[in-house]
Design a protein around this motif. Sequence first.
Motif, PDB file in Angstrom:
ATOM      1  N   LYS A 116       4.688  49.463 -58.457  1.00 53.28           N
ATOM      2  CA  LYS A 116       3.510  49.102 -59.242  1.00 53.28           C
ATOM      3  C   LYS A 116       3.558  49.766 -60.620  1.00 53.28           C
ATOM      4  O   LYS A 116       3.094  49.183 -61.596  1.00 53.28           O
ATOM      5  CB  LYS A 116       2.237  49.541 -58.521  1.00 53.28           C
ATOM      6  CG  LYS A 116       1.852  48.660 -57.341  1.00 53.28           C
ATOM      7  CD  LYS A 116       0.476  49.045 -56.833  1.00 53.28           C
ATOM      8  CE  LYS A 116       0.187  48.510 -55.448  1.00 53.28           C
ATOM      9  NZ  LYS A 116      -0.076  47.088 -55.378  1.00 53.28           N
ATOM     10  N   LYS A 158      -3.594  54.576 -56.601  1.00 58.41           N
ATOM     11  CA  LYS A 158      -2.781  53.566 -55.896  1.00 58.41           C
ATOM     12  C   LYS A 158      -1.387  54.113 -55.674  1.00 58.41           C
ATOM     13  O   LYS A 158      -0.808  54.740 -56.556  1.00 58.41           O
ATOM     14  CB  LYS A 158      -2.619  52.317 -56.771  1.00 58.41           C
ATOM     15  CG  LYS A 158      -3.757  51.354 -56.755  1.00 58.41           C
ATOM     16  CD  LYS A 158      -3.360  50.091 -57.526  1.00 58.41           C
ATOM     17  CE  LYS A 158      -4.562  49.198 -57.707  1.00 58.41           C
ATOM     18  NZ  LYS A 158      -4.246  48.001 -58.504  1.00 58.41           N
ATOM     19  N   GLY A 163       1.058  48.296 -50.919  1.00 60.74           N
ATOM     20  CA  GLY A 163       0.847  46.886 -50.620  1.00 60.74           C
ATOM     21  C   GLY A 163      -0.149  46.793 -49.490  1.00 60.74           C
ATOM     22  O   GLY A 163      -0.365  47.784 -48.767  1.00 60.74           O
ATOM     23  N   GLY A 164      -0.776  45.623 -49.358  1.00 58.69           N
ATOM     24  CA  GLY A 164      -1.710  45.408 -48.247  1.00 58.69           C
ATOM     25  C   GLY A 164      -2.909  46.338 -48.287  1.00 58.69           C
ATOM     26  O   GLY A 164      -3.518  46.625 -47.260  1.00 58.69           O
ATOM     27  N   GLY A 165      -3.244  46.832 -49.489  1.00 57.37           N
ATOM     28  CA  GLY A 165      -4.431  47.680 -49.633  1.00 57.37           C
ATOM     29  C   GLY A 165      -4.227  49.106 -49.119  1.00 57.37           C
ATOM     30  O   GLY A 165      -5.164  49.893 -49.107  1.00 57.37           O
ATOM     31  N   GLU A 200      -5.883  54.410 -62.059  1.00 56.65           N
ATOM     32  CA  GLU A 200      -6.434  53.479 -63.043  1.00 56.65           C
ATOM     33  C   GLU A 200      -7.949  53.430 -62.934  1.00 56.65           C
ATOM     34  O   GLU A 200      -8.538  53.904 -61.956  1.00 56.65           O
ATOM     35  CB  GLU A 200      -5.806  52.084 -62.892  1.00 56.65           C
ATOM     36  CG  GLU A 200      -6.048  51.426 -61.558  1.00 56.65           C
ATOM     37  CD  GLU A 200      -5.240  50.128 -61.389  1.00 56.65           C
ATOM     38  OE1 GLU A 200      -4.115  50.031 -61.873  1.00 56.65           O
ATOM     39  OE2 GLU A 200      -5.781  49.218 -60.731  1.00 56.65           O
ATOM     40  N   LYS A 201      -8.543  52.868 -63.949  1.00 55.87           N
ATOM     41  CA  LYS A 201      -9.990  52.735 -63.966  1.00 55.87           C
ATOM     42  C   LYS A 201     -10.404  51.852 -62.791  1.00 55.87           C
ATOM     43  O   LYS A 201      -9.782  50.815 -62.542  1.00 55.87           O
ATOM     44  CB  LYS A 201     -10.371  52.077 -65.299  1.00 55.87           C
ATOM     45  CG  LYS A 201     -11.849  51.972 -65.541  1.00 55.87           C
ATOM     46  CD  LYS A 201     -12.422  53.262 -66.089  1.00 55.87           C
ATOM     47  CE  LYS A 201     -13.937  53.220 -66.037  1.00 55.87           C
ATOM     48  NZ  LYS A 201     -14.532  54.563 -65.847  1.00 55.87           N
ATOM     49  N   LEU A 203     -12.753  49.242 -61.435  1.00 53.53           N
ATOM     50  CA  LEU A 203     -13.764  48.274 -61.891  1.00 53.53           C
ATOM     51  C   LEU A 203     -14.721  48.054 -60.728  1.00 53.53           C
ATOM     52  O   LEU A 203     -14.277  47.812 -59.601  1.00 53.53           O
ATOM     53  CB  LEU A 203     -13.107  46.955 -62.288  1.00 53.53           C
ATOM     54  CG  LEU A 203     -11.969  47.045 -63.308  1.00 53.53           C
ATOM     55  CD1 LEU A 203     -11.451  45.654 -63.656  1.00 53.53           C
ATOM     56  CD2 LEU A 203     -12.408  47.757 -64.575  1.00 53.53           C
ATOM     57  N   HIS A 208     -10.960  38.778 -58.277  1.00 56.64           N
ATOM     58  CA  HIS A 208      -9.503  38.718 -58.166  1.00 56.64           C
ATOM     59  C   HIS A 208      -9.104  37.273 -58.486  1.00 56.64           C
ATOM     60  O   HIS A 208      -9.422  36.368 -57.734  1.00 56.64           O
ATOM     61  CB  HIS A 208      -9.085  39.110 -56.740  1.00 56.64           C
ATOM     62  CG  HIS A 208      -7.628  38.921 -56.457  1.00 56.64           C
ATOM     63  ND1 HIS A 208      -6.797  39.946 -56.051  1.00 56.64           N
ATOM     64  CD2 HIS A 208      -6.838  37.816 -56.514  1.00 56.64           C
ATOM     65  CE1 HIS A 208      -5.575  39.473 -55.878  1.00 56.64           C
ATOM     66  NE2 HIS A 208      -5.571  38.171 -56.152  1.00 56.64           N
ATOM     67  N   GLN A 232     -12.891  39.427 -50.231  1.00 58.99           N
ATOM     68  CA  GLN A 232     -11.911  40.240 -49.505  1.00 58.99           C
ATOM     69  C   GLN A 232     -12.619  41.200 -48.569  1.00 58.99           C
ATOM     70  O   GLN A 232     -13.757  41.571 -48.786  1.00 58.99           O
ATOM     71  CB  GLN A 232     -11.101  41.092 -50.496  1.00 58.99           C
ATOM     72  CG  GLN A 232     -10.412  40.289 -51.567  1.00 58.99           C
ATOM     73  CD  GLN A 232      -9.622  41.178 -52.525  1.00 58.99           C
ATOM     74  OE1 GLN A 232      -9.766  42.395 -52.524  1.00 58.99           O
ATOM     75  NE2 GLN A 232      -8.797  40.542 -53.342  1.00 58.99           N
ATOM     76  N   HIS A 235      -9.718  44.994 -49.074  1.00 56.87           N
ATOM     77  CA  HIS A 235      -8.706  44.556 -50.043  1.00 56.87           C
ATOM     78  C   HIS A 235      -7.788  43.476 -49.489  1.00 56.87           C
ATOM     79  O   HIS A 235      -6.693  43.269 -49.993  1.00 56.87           O
ATOM     80  CB  HIS A 235      -7.876  45.735 -50.566  1.00 56.87           C
ATOM     81  CG  HIS A 235      -8.715  46.838 -51.126  1.00 56.87           C
ATOM     82  ND1 HIS A 235      -9.557  46.656 -52.204  1.00 56.87           N
ATOM     83  CD2 HIS A 235      -8.878  48.118 -50.756  1.00 56.87           C
ATOM     84  CE1 HIS A 235     -10.186  47.780 -52.457  1.00 56.87           C
ATOM     85  NE2 HIS A 235      -9.805  48.687 -51.599  1.00 56.87           N
ATOM     86  N   GLU A 275      -1.172  38.551 -60.292  1.00 59.75           N
ATOM     87  CA  GLU A 275      -2.547  38.866 -59.896  1.00 59.75           C
ATOM     88  C   GLU A 275      -3.266  39.623 -61.010  1.00 59.75           C
ATOM     89  O   GLU A 275      -2.724  40.581 -61.570  1.00 59.75           O
ATOM     90  CB  GLU A 275      -2.555  39.722 -58.625  1.00 59.75           C
ATOM     91  CG  GLU A 275      -1.956  39.018 -57.418  1.00 59.75           C
ATOM     92  CD  GLU A 275      -2.157  39.792 -56.113  1.00 59.75           C
ATOM     93  OE1 GLU A 275      -2.191  39.147 -55.061  1.00 59.75           O
ATOM     94  OE2 GLU A 275      -2.273  41.029 -56.159  1.00 59.75           O
ATOM     95  N   GLU A 288      -0.653  43.066 -60.293  1.00 58.49           N
ATOM     96  CA  GLU A 288       0.720  43.110 -59.798  1.00 58.49           C
ATOM     97  C   GLU A 288       1.264  41.685 -59.728  1.00 58.49           C
ATOM     98  O   GLU A 288       0.519  40.712 -59.853  1.00 58.49           O
ATOM     99  CB  GLU A 288       0.792  43.768 -58.411  1.00 58.49           C
ATOM    100  CG  GLU A 288       0.087  43.002 -57.314  1.00 58.49           C
ATOM    101  CD  GLU A 288       0.380  43.584 -55.932  1.00 58.49           C
ATOM    102  OE1 GLU A 288       1.237  44.469 -55.812  1.00 58.49           O
ATOM    103  OE2 GLU A 288      -0.240  43.116 -54.973  1.00 58.49           O
TER     104      GLU A 288
HETATM  105  P1  ADP Z   1      -2.101  45.821 -52.738  1.00 58.37           P
HETATM  106  O1  ADP Z   1      -0.745  45.624 -53.364  1.00 58.37           O
HETATM  107  O2  ADP Z   1      -2.165  47.009 -51.835  1.00 58.37           O
HETATM  108  O3  ADP Z   1      -2.646  44.569 -52.121  1.00 58.37           O
HETATM  109  P2  ADP Z   1      -3.482  45.420 -55.258  1.00 58.37           P
HETATM  110  O4  ADP Z   1      -3.105  46.225 -56.429  1.00 58.37           O
HETATM  111  O5  ADP Z   1      -2.959  44.015 -55.194  1.00 58.37           O
HETATM  112  O6  ADP Z   1      -3.069  46.222 -53.933  1.00 58.37           O
HETATM  113  O7  ADP Z   1      -5.057  45.383 -55.114  1.00 58.37           O
HETATM  114  C1  ADP Z   1      -5.680  44.814 -53.991  1.00 58.37           C
HETATM  115  C2  ADP Z   1      -7.169  44.632 -54.256  1.00 58.37           C
HETATM  116  O8  ADP Z   1      -7.774  45.891 -54.585  1.00 58.37           O
HETATM  117  C3  ADP Z   1      -7.517  43.732 -55.419  1.00 58.37           C
HETATM  118  O9  ADP Z   1      -7.529  42.381 -55.074  1.00 58.37           O
HETATM  119  C4  ADP Z   1      -8.901  44.246 -55.805  1.00 58.37           C
HETATM  120  O10 ADP Z   1      -9.871  43.740 -54.928  1.00 58.37           O
HETATM  121  C5  ADP Z   1      -8.791  45.730 -55.553  1.00 58.37           C
HETATM  122  N1  ADP Z   1      -8.418  46.477 -56.791  1.00 58.37           N
HETATM  123  C6  ADP Z   1      -7.175  46.779 -57.222  1.00 58.37           C
HETATM  124  N2  ADP Z   1      -7.212  47.466 -58.385  1.00 58.37           N
HETATM  125  C7  ADP Z   1      -8.514  47.617 -58.705  1.00 58.37           C
HETATM  126  C8  ADP Z   1      -9.233  48.251 -59.796  1.00 58.37           C
HETATM  127  N3  ADP Z   1      -8.597  48.872 -60.770  1.00 58.37           N
HETATM  128  N4  ADP Z   1     -10.574  48.185 -59.784  1.00 58.37           N
HETATM  129  C9  ADP Z   1     -11.242  47.560 -58.771  1.00 58.37           C
HETATM  130  N5  ADP Z   1     -10.645  46.969 -57.736  1.00 58.37           N
HETATM  131  C10 ADP Z   1      -9.291  46.982 -57.691  1.00 58.37           C
END
Ligand code: ADP
Length: 662
Positions: A116, A158, A163-165, A200-201, A203, A208, A232, A235, A275, A288
């Motif tokens: 990432k 993160k 992956g997969g939350g 990261e910040k 939000l 999504h 979701q 996540h 995404e 990502e």
């Molecule tokens: P993974 O690869 O584990 O699935 P992602 O980076 O794709 O993780 O993020 C999965 C979900 O997490 C996103 O769809 C969103 O709902 C939430 N998310 C990720 N980054 C942020 C962020 N900076 N602020 C708020 N929600 C986030």
Amino acid sequence: MFNKILIANRGEIACRVINTAKRLGVKTVAVYSEADRNSLHVKLADEAIHIGPAASSESYLVIEKIIAAALKTGAQAIHPGYGFLSENAKFAQACHDNKLVFIGPPIPAIKAMGSKSAAKTIMEKAGVPLVPGYHGEDPSPQILKNAANDMGYPVLLKAIAGGGGKGMRQVWSEAEFDNELDAAKREALSSFGNDDMLVEKYLTAPRHVEFQVFCDSHGNALHLFERDCTVQRRHQKVIEEAPAPNFSAQLREKMGDAAVRAAQAIDYQGAGTVEFLLDQDGSFYFMEMNTRLQVEHPVTEMITGQDLVEWQLLVAAGERLPAKQADLKIHGHAFEARVYAEDPYNDFLPTAGKLIGLKLPETNKTVRIDTGVVAGDEVSPFYDPMISKLVVWAETRALALNKLVTALDQYNISGITSNVSFLRTLASHTAFANAELDTGFIEKHADDLFQKPTIDSYVVLPLVSLFLILNKSKADTPWTKINTWRLNQSNTQRLTLSIDQQDYIAEIEHKPSTQSYRINVDDNSYDVAGRYVDGELQATVNGHNQRVTILKSLVGYSLFIDGQTIAFDIAQRDYGDAQDATSNSHFNAPMNGTVVDVLVEAGSRVKEGDSLIIMEAMKMQHAIKAPSGGCIVDVFYAKGELVDGGSELLTFTTDTASDEKP
Ligand code: ADP
């Protein structure tokens, strides 16, 4: 184009790839683990190779076995599906080394998006907007904390290999930073073997929105519009749609351009998904890139009329993209709901087991079901508990949503708990209909969404009574044992029904002249008639014609009505009565299960309705109750023992053996 491809996957995605290959005249090879010996994907493929035990670490994830299967069968290319080896650069390399085409992007592109943090660095250079944060070279705790303090809380930690939350933690203040970082690192280390983090910040209410991109080896790149995957849980996506609602053409163009730039920045080829998080103010940020076909790709196919697997095969075979950006148009609106074997009312716990009954909505051009199982199959605890994907299309979002709810109503699964009724509640929610979406949607509306919908038992009663009457000659119902019907001169029968674990006594009067029945329960009276054909009860209740599905379940039956599943059967007391009209009653286990408690012993005196033994199957408890006052003669099982369905549990002497019968 290839003559033969191997599909290194299972379940619905393997079937979905095989379908397109068949249509294109490409032969297919399936691979299967021990658990999948009789699976649909194996039956659909032209050939199939056994690759080991059920555990995916010993079968679907073993690169050498997959490569050997491809070489043995003369497949020219391998489609990895999603999950398993689909984003594994070593696997792509092994294909390459063995002169097999990997149906996916070039190896450097997989590697570039595998981290990432590295992905963010590449995207930053390509001018793709990123969520503010730190994803640099030095992921030491102090650097991450300083970055968090500088940008202000809340922040999101993160795992760079995540992956997969997993390995993701929100931090709401500096005070909790250290603890959360430790926890996220521990989770990342155990899940990915790498505990490097980025920050990261966070939000608080984003959407999504992701873009489907495609590139070929001739320098062409385009996008096939967006999908909104905002709804979701933990996540993970639950319902996806395309196009995104409340989304302007300008924003589509801006984000689409950014997505294509992202793909070009890593010399991408094939299908990919970029995404983004879309904030309330219309700002969007790269999250990502997934270097594979996504689960939710069918909604894109529905609104563009394209077959993305066909595109993948064409690009992998060295051909050009079959369309140009300007040729692609959005037509109508599509939703996908992921139907899982899981219990939404119990923390979404997976509920593997046998799909005893499975009746699906009728499919056509606008209702599509991608599945890898049929009635009678097991949903295996070894893999993702997906039962199928339901995809619907209509001219507008509102019409498509209607269609989604209707199709979910026609989705009848018995034997295991599924999330269908939760999906239906979600799809019927006013805020969802109004597209008031952010990633916290499910949490925000938890009170509405997790309230188990109930159906008035008195609506269901005449239907289940009629079903049991009509079914009384079938060998698998206790009616065959009751036998009082033919002896009964007044033509009135008393039946104790159990509906969602509540007992009701129904008096049923047969009216032979009209082939109908009068059913009296408490103060309610119903005139019913009808028939049961192919799992469907066609009933007339007090002049109201209805059609409902009824399927056999693990214990008793399941009735499907208004999106809900009602469990019913003849009550235990009637089994008890039936089994011995003189004095001794024999209680047989109604299912395979475990004895969780034995509440009586030989010689115990019991009253009518007392629980005697509690059994559990599929996490559901079932009480074996005394049909009347009496005495326990013998108990054959002890607490903790496993019991086969049908085995005798205990014998019992009734005080007044026949007082239930008229
Ligand atoms: P993974 O690869 O584990 O699935 P992602 O980076 O794709 O993780 O993020 C999965 C979900 O997490 C996103 O769809 C969103 O709902 C939430 N998310 C990720 N980054 C942020 C962020 N900076 N602020 C708020 N929600 C986030």
